[in-house]
Design an enzyme around this catalytic site. Structure first.
Site, PDB file in Angstrom:
ATOM      1  N   SER A 253      66.669  65.099 -18.082  1.00 17.00           N
ATOM      2  CA  SER A 253      65.453  65.782 -17.724  1.00 17.00           C
ATOM      3  C   SER A 253      65.576  66.682 -16.502  1.00 17.00           C
ATOM      4  O   SER A 253      64.701  67.521 -16.275  1.00 17.00           O
ATOM      5  CB  SER A 253      64.358  64.743 -17.482  1.00 17.00           C
ATOM      6  OG  SER A 253      64.665  63.957 -16.334  1.00 17.00           O
TER       7      SER A 253
ATOM      8  N   SER B 290      69.616  61.500 -16.843  1.00 14.46           N
ATOM      9  CA  SER B 290      69.032  62.794 -16.481  1.00 14.46           C
ATOM     10  C   SER B 290      69.655  63.544 -15.312  1.00 14.46           C
ATOM     11  O   SER B 290      69.311  64.706 -15.092  1.00 14.46           O
ATOM     12  CB  SER B 290      67.548  62.626 -16.199  1.00 14.46           C
ATOM     13  OG  SER B 290      66.871  62.570 -17.423  1.00 14.46           O
TER      14      SER B 290
ATOM     15  N   LYS C  26      63.757  68.461  -7.384  1.00 13.29           N
ATOM     16  CA  LYS C  26      63.197  68.228  -8.717  1.00 13.29           C
ATOM     17  C   LYS C  26      61.707  67.956  -8.531  1.00 13.29           C
ATOM     18  O   LYS C  26      61.311  67.260  -7.591  1.00 13.29           O
ATOM     19  CB  LYS C  26      63.890  67.022  -9.359  1.00 13.29           C
ATOM     20  CG  LYS C  26      63.422  66.727 -10.782  1.00 13.29           C
ATOM     21  CD  LYS C  26      64.229  65.588 -11.426  1.00 13.29           C
ATOM     22  CE  LYS C  26      63.788  65.317 -12.855  1.00 13.29           C
ATOM     23  NZ  LYS C  26      64.550  64.230 -13.498  1.00 13.29           N
TER      24      LYS C  26
HETATM   25  N1  GLN Z   1      66.878  61.248 -22.104  1.00 12.61           N
HETATM   26  C1  GLN Z   1      66.447  59.980 -21.584  1.00 12.61           C
HETATM   27  C2  GLN Z   1      64.972  59.798 -21.841  1.00 12.61           C
HETATM   28  O1  GLN Z   1      64.356  60.686 -22.341  1.00 12.61           O
HETATM   29  C3  GLN Z   1      66.758  59.877 -20.122  1.00 12.61           C
HETATM   30  C4  GLN Z   1      65.821  60.604 -19.254  1.00 12.61           C
HETATM   31  C5  GLN Z   1      66.042  60.365 -17.804  1.00 12.61           C
HETATM   32  O2  GLN Z   1      67.119  59.931 -17.390  1.00 12.61           O
HETATM   33  N2  GLN Z   1      65.002  60.604 -17.022  1.00 12.61           N
HETATM   34  O3  GLN Z   1      64.439  58.751 -21.556  1.00 12.61           O
END
Ligand code: GLN
Length: 483
Positions: A150, A174, A75
């Protein structure tokens, strides 16, 4: 070659059926062939082939580890020496880190081949991979839908077999949410299990890296390399890393599974619910006892998280000021202009929204009303997990309320987007580990089952997921066009 499991590939490399260079080239070709998914931000072809050559030598010397010669991808939140690390943002479009993240270093040491850096929501803020500066990632099961976020690039790449496995990070879901929406296995470890050193910070008290793979067995192999104490990360926990593959075949007889009634109420799509019911029934057949439980504070997770995470992000992202590294605006007239235009031009809309929310919640006068209150709620949520996991061994539930939604469907409505994290966020607030495993399909789109365990019970989660994957084949399906 690309349809083989990680352990079949290990076998093939060791028996000389194919070399790591051949395997790596095959994956590089697939990446080129399926560029329309937009899963990668950077493809590191030269490095991959160099890594593969070194792996072939190591394999022939008999010094290989399981991941030696296996093509994986990172990632783009993990810093990589000599390869740009963008975090999905224009702010870091020109940024090359002077060091490797610990996770990257560990995977390199194990001899894994790095194919490239995977697309993601900007600074890991999002649930659909639509906030990336590098564009939307497409879900390989239906390219009109989102892969989740994400770590959407990671999930799409593994599902479409553009990498054998990938790394992801999970602040509020995410790893698990995109794993569920793309039909793969994702594991968010206990907070502190995997080093955050060199992992660009979003909300430091919640962020945790973990593996994204096809199966639990593969996740065990990846986690074995990724986990462990790191003196460079002050929140990394110095507790021994068990042999994650050793317990995979333990029996589930007598396992107590709790189903929080708050997870199965209003808001959960009925077809997703019935798919999960069948999956949970499979566990009864494996000897588990199923029990309804209650976790009354789960409903407070979204409001608490959307105060705490933005508050931490507003502090973490203050380092991007146009001075030290990252984007700098053209011809600033003075220092204030340099700061405001660099940040104004370098950050995307969602990131700015989070910084504003966080700064507001932390400001004098509102700090007690929002931030302190959210911290108190966080404690209540942790207590819910403590009580539940005193009563049962693991908790199961949905990962997402629906299957993958359409590209563009929620991006204009942040509240609706935040609500898609409803089943994942509480786990990060408590810091416990959780997995998402493929559990069926609704109208051709994958559904994930979430398994949540106690602190440092990753081995037990992997065992529970693996046993299910011995009697089902959901994790082996490949989206059409990517066979
Ligand atoms: N969707 C959540 C956010 O936007 C989690 C994102 C994540 O786990 N990095 O904060």
């Amino acid at each position: 070659m690309h349809t083989k499991t990680l352990l079949e590939l290990v076998q093939g490399l060791r028996s000389g059926e194919f070399s790591s260079v051949e395997l790596t080239q095959a994956f590089l070709n697939r990446i080129m062939q399926h560029q329309h998914l937009n899963a990668y931000i950077t493809v590191t072809e030269e490095i991959a082939l160099e890594n593969a050559k070194a792996a072939d030598i190591r394999l022939s010397n008999g010094k290989a580890e399981l991941l030696t010669g296996i093509p994986i991808a990172q990632k783009d939140i993990f810093c990589t020496l000599d390869v740009k690390t963008t975090c999905g943002s224009k702010m870091l479009d020109n940024f090359t880190a002077p060091y490797n993240a610990t996770v990257v270093e560990k995977l390199n040491q194990a001899g894994a081949v790095m194919l490239g850096k995977l697309n993601m929501d900007e600074f890991a803020m999002g649930s659909s991979n639509e906030t990336s500066y590098y564009g939307v990632v497409k879900n390989p099961w239906n390219t009109n839908t989102v892969p989740g976020g994400s770590s959407g690039g990671s999930a799409a790449a593994v599902a479409a077999r553009l990498a054998v496995c990938a790394t992801g990070t999970d602040t509020g879901g995410s790893i698990r949410q995109p794993a569920a929406l793309c039909g793969i296995t994702g594991l968010k470890p206990t907070y502190g299990r995997v080093s955050r050193y060199g992992m660009i910070a979003y909300a430091s008290s919640l962020d945790q890296g973990g593996p994204m793979t096809h199966s639990a067995e593969e996740a065990a192999v990846m986690l074995q390399t990724m986990a462990g104490f790191d003196e460079k990360d002050s929140t990394s926990v110095d507790c021994p890393v068990p042999d994650y593959r050793a317990g995979l075949n333990n029996s589930l007889a007598g396992l107590k599974i709790g189903l929080p009634k708050e997870f199965f109420g209003e808001g959960l799509n009925s077809e997703v619910a019935s798919t999960l019911e069948i999956a949970i029934n499979e566990y009864s057949k494996l000897g588990a006892e199923i029990k309804e439980i209650s976790m009354p504070n789960l409903k407070l997770a979204i409001p608490a998280y959307y105060v705490i995470a933005p508050a931490e992000c507003s502090a973490n992202l203050s380092r991007f000021d146009g001075v030290r590294y990252g984007y700098r605006c053209e011809n600033p007239v003075d220092l204030t202009d340099l700061y405001t235009r660099s940040r104004g031009e370098g950050f995307g809309k969602e990131v700015k929204r989070r910084i504003l929310m966080g700064t507001y919640a932390l400001s004098a006068g509102y700090y007690d009303a929002y931030y302190i209150k959210a911290q108190k709620v966080r404690r209540l949520i942790s207590e819910d997990f403590k009580n539940a996991l005193g009563e049962v061994d693991v908790i199961m539930g949905p990962v997402t309320p629906t299957t993958a939604f359409g590209i563009g469907e929620k991006i204009g409505n942040p509240i609706e987007m935040y609500l898609s994290d409803i089943y994942t966020i509480a786990i990060n607030l408590a810091g416990v580990p959780a997995m998402s495993i493929p559990a069926g399909f609704v109208a051709g789109m994958p559904v994930g089952l979430q398994i949540i365990g106690n602190y440092f019970a990753e081995d037990r989660l992997l065992n529970i997921a693996h046993q299910y994957q011995q009697v089902t084949d959901w994790h082996q399906h490949t989206p059409k066009g990517f066979e």
